[in-house]
Design a protein around this motif. Structure first.
Motif, PDB file in Angstrom:
ATOM      1  N   GLY A   7       8.136 -21.283 -48.249  1.00 17.99           N
ATOM      2  CA  GLY A   7       7.313 -20.289 -48.914  1.00 17.99           C
ATOM      3  C   GLY A   7       9.150 -20.472 -50.504  1.00 17.99           C
ATOM      4  N   ARG A   8       9.523 -18.556 -50.803  1.00 18.46           N
ATOM      5  CA  ARG A   8       9.679 -18.792 -51.960  1.00 18.46           C
ATOM      6  C   ARG A   8      11.501 -19.411 -51.336  1.00 18.46           C
ATOM      7  N   ARG A 210       0.529 -16.171 -51.539  1.00 16.19           N
ATOM      8  CA  ARG A 210       0.598 -16.678 -52.450  1.00 16.19           C
ATOM      9  C   ARG A 210       1.556 -15.588 -53.693  1.00 16.19           C
ATOM     10  N   TYR A 212       3.461 -13.758 -52.873  1.00 17.60           N
ATOM     11  CA  TYR A 212       4.723 -12.090 -52.580  1.00 17.60           C
ATOM     12  C   TYR A 212       5.282 -13.724 -51.425  1.00 17.60           C
ATOM     13  N   GLY A 213       5.116 -15.314 -52.037  1.00 20.80           N
ATOM     14  CA  GLY A 213       6.379 -16.008 -51.870  1.00 20.80           C
ATOM     15  C   GLY A 213       6.114 -16.251 -50.745  1.00 20.80           C
ATOM     16  N   GLY A 283      -0.507 -22.427 -51.821  1.00 21.84           N
ATOM     17  CA  GLY A 283       0.456 -22.057 -50.254  1.00 21.84           C
ATOM     18  C   GLY A 283       0.526 -22.706 -49.537  1.00 21.84           C
TER      19      GLY A 283
END
Length: 332
Positions: A7-8, A210, A212-213, A283
Motif C-alpha cells: 500500500g502506501r 487506490r 486511499y493508498g 492497486g
C-alpha cells in the motif's frame, strides 16, 4: 524477485504472499515447514495466516475448537527453529472468527481484539505482528472503537500496521476518514476474493483502495481451482468436489475451455497465467498463493516472474469480462 511496497507504506514485500490456510488440516506440519522454508529461500517474505486456521471442518465440534490456531502454532514452531526467520518475514494474521464458546469470543469488539492479538502472538512465538487484520466486517462495532484499541496495540508495539479483509469500499472510506480524524495512518492493506472469474471488486472496492493508498491482496486467485487447469487434469472430479467449484464449472465450462486453450497457445500453465494476470491489475500488491504442495509454490513463483502483453491481457478480458467501474457500469 522484485519487491513491492505494501500500500502506501514503506514496507517492502514480495509480489506473492504465502497463504497458510491448509497448514495443519491438509498439509501436515513437516511438509508445511518445508514449504515455509522453500518460500523464504525463494524470496517470498509475505506470510498470511489467521487465528481460525488449522481446524478441519470434518472433525467433531470439540476437536474443531481445539484445532483452531494450529496453523499459527505451526508457524510459531517454524520461527523457533531459526529466530532469524522472523526478522525476514512480513507476518499477517487475522481476527474475527469464533475462537471460544462465549458471546464475546469472536467479532471485533475492543476487548476481543486485544485478547485475539495477544493469543496470536503467543501461538506465533513473536512479540509483534507486522499486519493485524480484521478478518470480516462487524457491523456492530464502529470505527471509533476499532481505532481506539488498534492504536493502543500499535503504541504497545504489538502491531505495526492494520489491514482488513472482506470489507466493502464504503467501509474502507468510513475507516480511513475516522483514522484521519485521529491523525492515524489507517488501513494499509485489504484482502478480498479477486480472480479472472470473480471481478466484482473492480466496481467499487479497487477504486476506493487506490484512492486511499490501500494495497490489495487477492485471495482465491484460482477460484477454487477452476483457473488452475481443471479440465486438463485427470482428477477433475476430486478437484471440483466442493459444491461451489462444481457449480462454477457447470456454469462457466465454455469460458474455462477458452481459457485453457489460451494458456496452451501461450505455453504457460493456467495457474501461472491466472496469478500473473492479478499482478498486472492496478492497486494489487500480491495475490495470496494458497499452497498445499511444492508445485503450488512453484506456480506462484513463476507468476511473479511472468509478464503478459497488452494484447494478451485484452484477450483475457474478452474471455472473462469485468463489471466495469461504478457508476458507469450501471448508469448512463
Amino acid at each position: 524477485m522484485r519487491h513491492r511496497t505494501l500500500g502506501r507504506t514503506g514496507l517492502r514485500v514480495s509480489p506473492i504472499a504465502l497463504g497458510t490456510m491448509n497448514f495443519g488440516p491438509v498439509t501436515p506440519e513437516p511438509q508445511a515447514r518445508a514449504l515455509l522454508s522453500a518460500a523464504l529461500d525463494a524470496g517470498v517474505n509475505l506470510l498470511d495466516t489467521a487465528d481460525v486456521y488449522g481446524a478441519d471442518a470434518n472433525r467433531t465440534v470439540a476437536d474443531f475448537s481445539e484445532l483452531k490456531g494450529e496453523t499459527e502454532r505451526i508457524i510459531g514452531r517454524w520461527f523457533a527453529q531459526d529466530p532469524a526467520r522472523r526478522d525476514s518475514t512480513v507476518l499477517i494474521t487475522k481476527a474475527y472468527g469464533r475462537m471460544g464458546e462465549g458471546p464475546n469470543d469472536m467479532y471485533l469488539s475492543a476487548g476481543y481484539l486485544r485478547r485475539a492479538c495477544e493469543a496470536s502472538l503467543r501461538r506465533l512465538r513473536t512479540d509483534h505482528l507486522d499486519v493485524f487484520m480484521l478478518h470480516h466486517v462487524d457491523r456492530a462495532t464502529g470505527w471509533d472503537e476499532l481505532w481506539e484499541v488498534l492504536d493502543d496495540l500499535r503504541r504497545e508495539g504489538k502491531i505495526r500496521y492494520v489491514g482488513t479483509s472482506n470489507f466493502a469500499g464504503w467501509h474502507l472510506a468510513q475507516g480511513q476518514e475516522a483514522a484521519r480524524r485521529r491523525n492515524l495512518l489507517g488501513v494499509v492493506v485489504e484482502e478480498s476474493i479477486y480472480n479472472l472469474m470473480e471481478r466484482s471488486v473492480e466496481r467499487e472496492l479497487l477504486p476506493a483502495c487506490r484512492a486511499y493508498g490501500i494495497g490489495v491482496m487477492p485471495y482465491s486467485p484460482l477460484n477454487s481451482g477452476l483457473l488452475g487447469g481443471v479440465l486438463a487434469k485427470q482428477d477433475t472430479a476430486a478437484r471440483t468436489a466442493s459444491s461451489r467449484a462444481a457449480q462454477g464449472l457447470s456454469r462457466n465450462r465454455e469460458q474455462i475451455e477458452r481459457y485453457e486453450q489460451f494458456c496452451r497457445d501461450l505455453g504457460q500453465p493456467p495457474a501461472v497465467v491466472a496469478q500473473a494476470w492479478l499482478l498486472h491489475q492496478p492497486g494489487v500488491t500480491a495475490p495470496i498463493v494458497g499452497v498445499r504442495t511444492p508445485g503450488h509454490l512453484q506456480d506462484g513463483l513463476a507468476a511473479a516472474e511472468s509478464a503478459l502483453s497488452e494484447k494478451e491481457l485484452a484477450e483475457l478480458d474478452t474471455i472473462f469480462p469485468g463489471p466495469g467501474p461504478a457508476p458507469e457500469a450501471y448508469a448512463w
